[in-house]
Design an enzyme around this catalytic site. Structure first.
Site, PDB file in Angstrom:
ATOM      1  N   HIS A   1       0.770  -1.241   0.000  1.00 10.29           N
ATOM      2  CA  HIS A   1       0.000   0.000   0.000  1.00 10.29           C
ATOM      3  C   HIS A   1       0.805   1.298   0.000  1.00 10.29           C
ATOM      4  O   HIS A   1       0.189   2.369  -0.026  1.00 10.29           O
ATOM      5  CB  HIS A   1      -0.937   0.024   1.212  1.00 10.29           C
ATOM      6  CG  HIS A   1      -1.939  -1.079   1.208  1.00 10.29           C
ATOM      7  ND1 HIS A   1      -2.975  -1.146   0.317  1.00 10.29           N
ATOM      8  CD2 HIS A   1      -2.044  -2.186   1.985  1.00 10.29           C
ATOM      9  CE1 HIS A   1      -3.685  -2.238   0.536  1.00 10.29           C
ATOM     10  NE2 HIS A   1      -3.133  -2.892   1.546  1.00 10.29           N
TER      11      HIS A   1
ATOM     12  N   LYS B   1      -6.033  -8.796  -8.860  1.00  8.64           N
ATOM     13  CA  LYS B   1      -6.664  -8.280  -7.646  1.00  8.64           C
ATOM     14  C   LYS B   1      -7.700  -7.243  -8.060  1.00  8.64           C
ATOM     15  O   LYS B   1      -7.441  -6.395  -8.905  1.00  8.64           O
ATOM     16  CB  LYS B   1      -5.601  -7.662  -6.728  1.00  8.64           C
ATOM     17  CG  LYS B   1      -6.118  -7.291  -5.368  1.00  8.64           C
ATOM     18  CD  LYS B   1      -4.990  -6.858  -4.453  1.00  8.64           C
ATOM     19  CE  LYS B   1      -5.527  -6.490  -3.084  1.00  8.64           C
ATOM     20  NZ  LYS B   1      -4.466  -6.025  -2.197  1.00  8.64           N
TER      21      LYS B   1
ATOM     22  N   HIS C   1      -2.552  -2.719   8.408  1.00  6.71           N
ATOM     23  CA  HIS C   1      -3.683  -3.101   7.539  1.00  6.71           C
ATOM     24  C   HIS C   1      -4.362  -1.858   6.998  1.00  6.71           C
ATOM     25  O   HIS C   1      -4.581  -0.894   7.729  1.00  6.71           O
ATOM     26  CB  HIS C   1      -4.697  -3.938   8.339  1.00  6.71           C
ATOM     27  CG  HIS C   1      -5.932  -4.273   7.587  1.00  6.71           C
ATOM     28  ND1 HIS C   1      -5.947  -5.178   6.552  1.00  6.71           N
ATOM     29  CD2 HIS C   1      -7.195  -3.800   7.700  1.00  6.71           C
ATOM     30  CE1 HIS C   1      -7.188  -5.252   6.056  1.00  6.71           C
ATOM     31  NE2 HIS C   1      -7.954  -4.434   6.751  1.00  6.71           N
TER      32      HIS C   1
END
Length: 142
Positions: free
Chosen positions: A39, A63, A139
């Site tokens: 990310h 994805k 996350h």
């Protein structure tokens, strides 16, 4: 003899506890490194479709969606010091901040390795989960 046996047990207990303490940070460190790899891209300020097609490239799957944050890691870690908010999974270890991002969304039905993506570059609010001591992002929530 009893004292030596007791000391041996205490030493074994101490080493076991130290071993357990060392395992926990490595798990968190792995999650942090995975977050960075999936990310974070501070090298650009915003991406286009070509950026997404190249960055999301894999041999095995397409994805459906991913977000890349285009800030330095210090800025991203500072989000972890904001007020806790609820994550999508119900945990209370999420934090919000405004950053530059590129959202990459799959276009139609494409097969790897030729996945085609639509990019949307913007500055927006993101929510990330943070763990550890010190807190680090692990996350991307939303």
């Amino acid at each position: 003899m009893a004292l030596q046996k007791t000391l041996s047990w205490l030493l074994l207990l101490l080493l076991t506890l130290l071993g357990l303490r060392l395992v926990q940070p490595s798990y968190g460190q792995n999650m942090y490194q995975r977050f960075l790899g999936q990310h974070v891209d501070p090298t650009v300020t915003g991406g286009n479709n070509l950026y997404c097609n190249n960055t999301m490239k894999t041999q095995f799957s397409c994805k459906r969606f991913n977000t890349f944050i285009h800030e330095n890691i210090g800025t991203i870690i500072s989000i972890c010091s904001t007020t806790n908010i609820q994550c999508k999974n119900g945990k209370m270890n999420c934090h919000a901040g405004v950053v530059k991002v590129t959202d990459c969304a799959i276009m139609g039905r494409t097969l790897p390795p030729k996945c085609n993506y639509q990019a949307k570059a913007s500055t927006r609010r993101v929510v990330i989960a943070c763990e550890g001591n010190p807190l680090v992002p692990v996350h991307f929530d939303r």
